[in-house]
Write an enzyme that holds these catalytic residues in place. Structure first.
Site, PDB file in Angstrom:
ATOM      1  N   TYR A  46       0.860  -1.188   0.000  1.00 28.88           N
ATOM      2  CA  TYR A  46       0.000   0.000   0.000  1.00 28.88           C
ATOM      3  C   TYR A  46       0.890   1.230   0.000  1.00 28.88           C
ATOM      4  O   TYR A  46       1.892   1.296   0.718  1.00 28.88           O
ATOM      5  CB  TYR A  46      -0.890   0.021   1.260  1.00 28.88           C
ATOM      6  CG  TYR A  46      -1.688   1.301   1.381  1.00 28.88           C
ATOM      7  CD1 TYR A  46      -2.963   1.396   0.832  1.00 28.88           C
ATOM      8  CD2 TYR A  46      -1.153   2.413   2.024  1.00 28.88           C
ATOM      9  CE1 TYR A  46      -3.682   2.574   0.908  1.00 28.88           C
ATOM     10  CE2 TYR A  46      -1.869   3.600   2.104  1.00 28.88           C
ATOM     11  CZ  TYR A  46      -3.128   3.670   1.545  1.00 28.88           C
ATOM     12  OH  TYR A  46      -3.831   4.845   1.614  1.00 28.88           O
ATOM     13  N   GLU A  97      -3.683   7.470  -3.933  1.00 25.30           N
ATOM     14  CA  GLU A  97      -3.603   6.186  -3.249  1.00 25.30           C
ATOM     15  C   GLU A  97      -3.327   5.069  -4.254  1.00 25.30           C
ATOM     16  O   GLU A  97      -4.063   4.926  -5.231  1.00 25.30           O
ATOM     17  CB  GLU A  97      -4.929   5.923  -2.531  1.00 25.30           C
ATOM     18  CG  GLU A  97      -4.888   4.711  -1.645  1.00 25.30           C
ATOM     19  CD  GLU A  97      -6.205   4.548  -0.883  1.00 25.30           C
ATOM     20  OE1 GLU A  97      -6.189   4.681   0.340  1.00 25.30           O
ATOM     21  OE2 GLU A  97      -7.224   4.304  -1.526  1.00 25.30           O
TER      22      GLU A  97
END
Ligand code: ADP
Ligand code: MG
Length: 394
Positions: free
Chosen positions: A115, A203
């Site tokens: 991530y 993101e």
């Protein structure tokens, strides 16, 4: 403002961030053609303004908003199931979102999912980079259950992102050798894209390493500062109105600060602070606001008319509370706007009005002589009580 994955990837590629090859398709036949050009197996990805697509489910029972296809034939078949269908994920709410386009992208041979995100930390007044080896899954869950697995690094707005910060994150994620170099380059480019595009959120979930050693952004989500869109014309052109609440789109045409909520009491208030207080008092009295609406400190009767029409066209609204404190804005102007709107759209729900301040008596008089049955209240508590009690039965 939100954009689709394919648009975010287009932007990121311009900054040199490596992403898998891909192209957007509006029709199954286009999906076929794109998959043919890419060759081999591809991934068909529903394009909606929400995440969690991989684990999502369509309204007709079809499972998965992100699916792998072994060839162009299968890509076409999957695209035809997705297009026009409504996808429900943990981020869309139970009503889901209609899929109008799919992204056809080359299938990557994933070694590991990470991530990587950049978000504006409003409390610290700095961007924060967040990185974790626990990518692919819901990062909210990792944050709640194992927050120590998310590494954070704040970027000073004047000095900018420092090389040591990038290297530190690379080490913490366990990258080595050439992949370490690739990660550092990717993060530096990603950060530049985030800053230069006036993003409030970037993101990458997942960021992946492939079996042949590359580091790639497999998914991309970007949000942008609405106030910067006037200097981000390309990004502004990415706006997809079909993804937004139609009443919010309508309200933005009149420069109204309107946000739709889940309750049943429509609120029309001047000033954001008073609007917040009104919502609080409604809740205290056992009701639920259907929206936040600030008509602004310099509302004209035209603006009030449009605002009132938007409130009344919300099917969830069972009563309306108009709470105005006349300062610069005059209460009679508000009353005129409400009466104008009532001429154009039928009022089928009780309307409670509380006017205070400049020309409040004149405003009340106009409303009482308008031929409509407006309920009046002296103070906010009484107004809230009345709007809760008078709600139209359904
Ligand atoms: P969402 O976050 O909306 O679920 P993602 O793009 O992250 O959508 O995709 C979900 C999962 O699907 C990823 O975590 C990854 O495992 C897999 N996936 C997505 N794109 C590809 C691709 N191009 N090649 C292989 N697997 C993929
Ligand atoms: Mg994702």
């Amino acid at each position: 403002m939100k954009v689709h994955e394919y648009q975010a990837k287009e932007l990121l590629s311009k900054f040199g961030v490596p992403v898998p090859k891909g192209k957007v398709a509006f029709l199954p036949e286009e999906a076929y053609q794109i998959a043919k050009v890419i060759g081999g197996s591809v991934v068909v990805k529903s394009q909606i303004h929400a995440g969690g697509r991989g684990k999502g489910k369509f309204k007709d029972g079809y499972v998965g908003g992100v699916k792998i296809a072994k060839d162009a034939e299968e890509a076409k078949e999957i695209a035809s199931r997705m297009l026009g269908n409504v996808l429900v994920t943990h981020q869309t709410g139970k009503e889901g979102k209609k899929v109008e386009k799919v992204y056809i992208t080359e299938a990557s041979d994933i070694q590991k999912e990470y991530y990587l995100g950049i978000v504006l930390d409003r409390a610290k007044e700095q961007n924060v980079i967040m990185a974790s080896t626990e990518g692919g899954v819901e990062i909210e869950k990792v944050a709640a259950e194992t927050p120590e697995k998310i590494f954070k690094s704040w970027v000073h707005p004047v000095f900018g992102l420092q090389r040591y910060q990038v290297r530190e994150l690379g080490f913490l994620l366990g990258f080595k050798g050439d992949q370490f170099k690739q990660f550092c380059e990717l993060l530096e480019k990603l950060y530049r894209a985030h800053e230069e595009c006036d993003a409030t959120l970037t993101e990458i979930n997942p960021l992946i390493t492939t079996k042949d050693g590359r580091v790639l952004a497999l998914d991309a989500k970007m949000n942008f500062d609405d106030n910067a869109l006037l200097r981000q014309l390309e990004i502004a052109s990415f706006r997809d109105l079909t993804e937004e609440d139609p009443l919010e789109v309508e309200a933005s045409r009149y420069d109204l600060n309107y946000i739709r909520l889940d309750g049943t009491i429509g609120c029309m208030v001047n000033g954001a602070g008073l609007a917040m207080a009104t919502m609080d008092v409604i809740t205290l009295e056992g009701g639920m606001p259907a929206n936040f609406l600030d008509v602004g400190g310099s509302a004209t009767s035209e603006r009030v008319k449009n605002a009132f029409k938007i409130l009344l066209s919300d099917k969830n609204v069972k009563s309306v509370l108009i709470n105005i404190f006349g300062g610069i804005v005059r209460c009679d102007v508000i009353a005129e706007g409400v009466i104008e709107a009532a001429k154009e759209i039928q009022i089928t729900v009780p309307v409670v009005v509380r006017l205070q301040g400049t020309n409040s008596e004149k405003g009340m008089e106009l409303l009482q002589n308008s031929g409509h049955n407006f309920l009046t209240a002296k103070d906010l508590k009484e107004a809230a009580k009345l709007s809760v009690a008078s709600q139209r039965e359904t």
